[in-house]
Scaffold this active site. Structure first.
Site, PDB file in Angstrom:
ATOM      1  N   ARG A  63       0.842  -1.215   0.000  1.00  0.00           N
ATOM      2  CA  ARG A  63       0.000   0.000   0.000  1.00  0.00           C
ATOM      3  C   ARG A  63       0.868   1.253   0.000  1.00  0.00           C
ATOM      4  O   ARG A  63       0.401   2.355  -0.263  1.00  0.00           O
ATOM      5  CB  ARG A  63      -0.993   0.003   1.170  1.00  0.00           C
ATOM      6  CG  ARG A  63      -1.857   1.268   1.235  1.00  0.00           C
ATOM      7  CD  ARG A  63      -3.182   1.110   1.996  1.00  0.00           C
ATOM      8  NE  ARG A  63      -3.104   0.219   3.120  1.00  0.00           N
ATOM      9  CZ  ARG A  63      -2.596   0.536   4.315  1.00  0.00           C
ATOM     10  NH1 ARG A  63      -2.105   1.743   4.533  1.00  0.00           N
ATOM     11  NH2 ARG A  63      -2.573  -0.355   5.279  1.00  0.00           N
ATOM     12  N   TYR A 116     -14.804  16.931 -14.736  1.00  0.00           N
ATOM     13  CA  TYR A 116     -15.353  15.580 -14.887  1.00  0.00           C
ATOM     14  C   TYR A 116     -16.361  15.351 -13.744  1.00  0.00           C
ATOM     15  O   TYR A 116     -16.138  15.790 -12.618  1.00  0.00           O
ATOM     16  CB  TYR A 116     -14.206  14.566 -14.860  1.00  0.00           C
ATOM     17  CG  TYR A 116     -14.676  13.177 -14.555  1.00  0.00           C
ATOM     18  CD1 TYR A 116     -15.583  12.522 -15.391  1.00  0.00           C
ATOM     19  CD2 TYR A 116     -14.243  12.501 -13.410  1.00  0.00           C
ATOM     20  CE1 TYR A 116     -16.040  11.259 -15.098  1.00  0.00           C
ATOM     21  CE2 TYR A 116     -14.693  11.226 -13.115  1.00  0.00           C
ATOM     22  CZ  TYR A 116     -15.599  10.613 -13.961  1.00  0.00           C
ATOM     23  OH  TYR A 116     -16.058   9.368 -13.661  1.00  0.00           O
ATOM     24  N   ASP A 188      -5.447  18.334 -14.190  1.00  0.00           N
ATOM     25  CA  ASP A 188      -5.835  17.010 -14.676  1.00  0.00           C
ATOM     26  C   ASP A 188      -5.474  16.959 -16.160  1.00  0.00           C
ATOM     27  O   ASP A 188      -6.082  17.641 -16.992  1.00  0.00           O
ATOM     28  CB  ASP A 188      -7.341  16.803 -14.451  1.00  0.00           C
ATOM     29  CG  ASP A 188      -7.796  15.392 -14.827  1.00  0.00           C
ATOM     30  OD1 ASP A 188      -7.220  14.813 -15.767  1.00  0.00           O
ATOM     31  OD2 ASP A 188      -8.735  14.889 -14.192  1.00  0.00           O
ATOM     32  N   LYS A 213      -7.535   5.860 -19.141  1.00  0.00           N
ATOM     33  CA  LYS A 213      -7.840   6.392 -20.465  1.00  0.00           C
ATOM     34  C   LYS A 213      -6.660   6.158 -21.418  1.00  0.00           C
ATOM     35  O   LYS A 213      -6.259   5.041 -21.615  1.00  0.00           O
ATOM     36  CB  LYS A 213      -8.205   7.869 -20.325  1.00  0.00           C
ATOM     37  CG  LYS A 213      -9.236   8.131 -19.202  1.00  0.00           C
ATOM     38  CD  LYS A 213     -10.556   7.457 -19.493  1.00  0.00           C
ATOM     39  CE  LYS A 213     -11.676   7.719 -18.537  1.00  0.00           C
ATOM     40  NZ  LYS A 213     -11.562   7.400 -17.153  1.00  0.00           N
TER      41      LYS A 213
HETATM   42  C1  3LM Z   1     -15.441   9.590 -18.443  1.00  0.00           C
HETATM   43  N1  3LM Z   1     -13.746   9.856 -16.812  1.00  0.00           N
HETATM   44  O1  3LM Z   1     -16.064   8.858 -19.198  1.00  0.00           O
HETATM   45  P1  3LM Z   1     -11.076   7.039 -13.049  1.00  0.00           P
HETATM   46  N2  3LM Z   1     -10.327  12.850 -14.684  1.00  0.00           N
HETATM   47  C2  3LM Z   1     -10.899  12.872 -15.895  1.00  0.00           C
HETATM   48  C3  3LM Z   1     -11.732  11.825 -16.293  1.00  0.00           C
HETATM   49  O2  3LM Z   1     -12.290  11.877 -17.494  1.00  0.00           O
HETATM   50  C4  3LM Z   1     -11.969  10.749 -15.392  1.00  0.00           C
HETATM   51  C5  3LM Z   1     -11.345  10.766 -14.141  1.00  0.00           C
HETATM   52  C6  3LM Z   1     -10.528  11.825 -13.824  1.00  0.00           C
HETATM   53  C7  3LM Z   1     -14.722   9.036 -17.269  1.00  0.00           C
HETATM   54  C8  3LM Z   1     -15.025   7.874 -16.656  1.00  0.00           C
HETATM   55  S1  3LM Z   1     -17.638   8.033 -16.063  1.00  0.00           S
HETATM   56  C9  3LM Z   1     -18.500   7.000 -14.984  1.00  0.00           C
HETATM   57  C10 3LM Z   1     -16.261   7.118 -16.707  1.00  0.00           C
HETATM   58  C11 3LM Z   1     -10.656  14.036 -16.794  1.00  0.00           C
HETATM   59  C12 3LM Z   1     -12.856   9.603 -15.736  1.00  0.00           C
HETATM   60  C13 3LM Z   1     -11.531   9.650 -13.142  1.00  0.00           C
HETATM   61  O3  3LM Z   1     -11.217   7.067 -11.569  1.00  0.00           O
HETATM   62  O4  3LM Z   1      -9.855   6.300 -13.507  1.00  0.00           O
HETATM   63  O5  3LM Z   1     -12.332   6.647 -13.753  1.00  0.00           O
HETATM   64  O6  3LM Z   1     -10.759   8.564 -13.496  1.00  0.00           O
HETATM   65  O7  3LM Z   1     -15.325  10.822 -18.658  1.00  0.00           O
END
Ligand code: 3LM
Length: 400
Positions: A63, A116, A188, A213
């Protein structure tokens, strides 16, 4: 394709493939071995004690750190132009671990107005319950930040390009304004990736990513990363991640993201090329009212994109002439393009932010924050562009 600025003497692709790992140190294994272990044995009790006290380097528990994650963390820090990286269980794990590490009750958090959906929800419904003063600032005009910033400001947070409406923010201008204050600038960089944009080189303090992504790139992993100074990342590792969120990346996921990084530049070039072709088609289509893509000369962020990005990315947002219902009709008519959230995969994906990724905002909040109900978001994939075009064109033809 313009070659992006480089951080060290070798090129971006070379570093994404080779840095911080030598097969000859690992029985010749070309691919780094995966350390699927939760804990690490100490030679003596005293050694364990010294590691816990921070008097001696070495692994303790996964962790906190793990050799498989180390390679990814160092590679990403190098690619972003930062000193250190931290691999987390998800993008949200990176964002929450960073912010919990630096904020206290009474502190001011300035965030851009487009975020987001889950980032918005974490700040609006999470952090603000704990005495953090949250203020939304339209940072696309940096003058607004000059007005809003104060000695209480501890974090300035934004996405560029922003999810879902493709607003861009001038990173260098924001970082310059923050200089006279204690505030850390957190960006971000999920949409752009370090191949297209490097916020730290432009003055930001910390970069966060959803590695789910483009970095992972194949739709098979949920993962996140944070990059910044060694001191900041140590704090995020030992406070935000270890004690507050526990959101550490699994070694198997680190292997998948490390593998994804090896082809990041190739994939991004193709995403950008395909997106440019699609954006041009959409702009010309009578079924489409507006297209948001910084590669278009008509886009208000085109000049800024040319200044701070090496290319324009693979994400497009658009609104149809027939409004919300036409957008839904288009989505339902598509035959190859998948209706799915997430982005940056090989497959082209389409989704409706108001009812999906940004349903964490109320309708009223979406209005205030500039996320329209009819907006459709396209993550342009790596397929042959003619096939993406054909599917969209047949979908648009019957959408109104
Ligand atoms: C999406 N986005 O479809 P995870 N920062 C950005 C993001 O686009 C996202 C995160 C952080 C999407 C996920 S929506 C239910 C699915 C700019 C995620 C968060 O925790 O790895 O999903 O990242 O836009």
């Amino acid at each position: 394709m313009k070659v992006p600025m480089t951080h060290s003497s070798k090129g971006f692709a070379t570093r994404a493939i080779h840095s911080f790992y030598n097969p000859l140190d690992h029985e010749g294994a070309l691919t780094p071995p995966m350390h699927l272990t939760s804990t690490f044995a100490f030679e003596t009790a005293e050694e364990g004690g010294r590691r816990f006290a921070g008097d001696e380097p070495g692994y303790i528990y996964s962790r906190v750190s793990n050799p498989t994650l180390d390679i990814l963390e160092k590679r990403m820090a190098d690619l972003e132009g930062g000193q250190a990286g931290l691999a987390t269980a998800s993008g949200m794990g990176a964002i929450t671990s960073v912010l919990w590490s630096f904020l206290e009750p009474g502190d001011e958090l300035l965030v851009d107005k487009t975020l987001y959906g889950c980032t918005f929800a974490y700040m609006r419904h999470g952090l603000s319950r704990f005495g953090i003063n949250l203020t939304y600032v339209d940072m696309s005009d940096s003058e607004n930040l000059v007005q809003a910033i104060s000695d209480q400001t501890k974090i300035i947070y934004f996405e560029t390009p922003a999810n879902p409406n493709m607003r861009l923010i001038d990173i260098a201008k924001i970082a310059n304004i923050a200089k006279g204050f204690e505030a850390r600038v957190v960006v971000d960089n999920t949409y752009a990736t370090p191949y297209l944009c490097r916020p730290i080189e432009l003055g930001a303090d910390i970069v966060v990513h959803s590695a789910t992504k483009y970095l992972g790139g194949h739709g098979d992993v949920v993962a996140g990363l944070a990059i910044g100074s060694s001191e900041d990342m140590e704090q995020v590792r030992l406070v935000g991640m270890k004690d507050m969120t526990g959101a550490v990346m699994a070694p198997f996921n680190a292997m998948l993201v490390t593998r994804g990084l090896k082809t990041l530049n190739l994939r991004m070039d193709r995403h950008c090329q395909n997106a440019m072709v699609i954006a041009n088609m959409l702009e010309k289509s009578s079924a489409v009212q507006s297209v948001f893509y910084p590669g278009l000369e008509s886009d208000p962020y085109h000049e800024l994109a040319k200044k701070q990005m090496a290319d324009f990315g693979g994400m497009i947002a658009f609104e149809l002439t027939g409004g919300y219902q036409a957008g839904i009709n288009l989505m339902n008519r598509l035959k190859m393009i998948h209706r799915a959230v997430s982005l940056g995969d090989a497959e082209t994906l389409i989704q409706h932010p108001a009812s999906m990724t940004h349903s964490t905002y109320t309708e009223e909040e979406r209005k205030t924050h500039g996320i329209s109900e009819g907006l459709v978001r396209l993550s342009v994939g790596l397929e042959n562009v003619e096939d993406i075009l054909a599917d969209l064109e047949q979908g648009l033809a019957g959408s109104s």
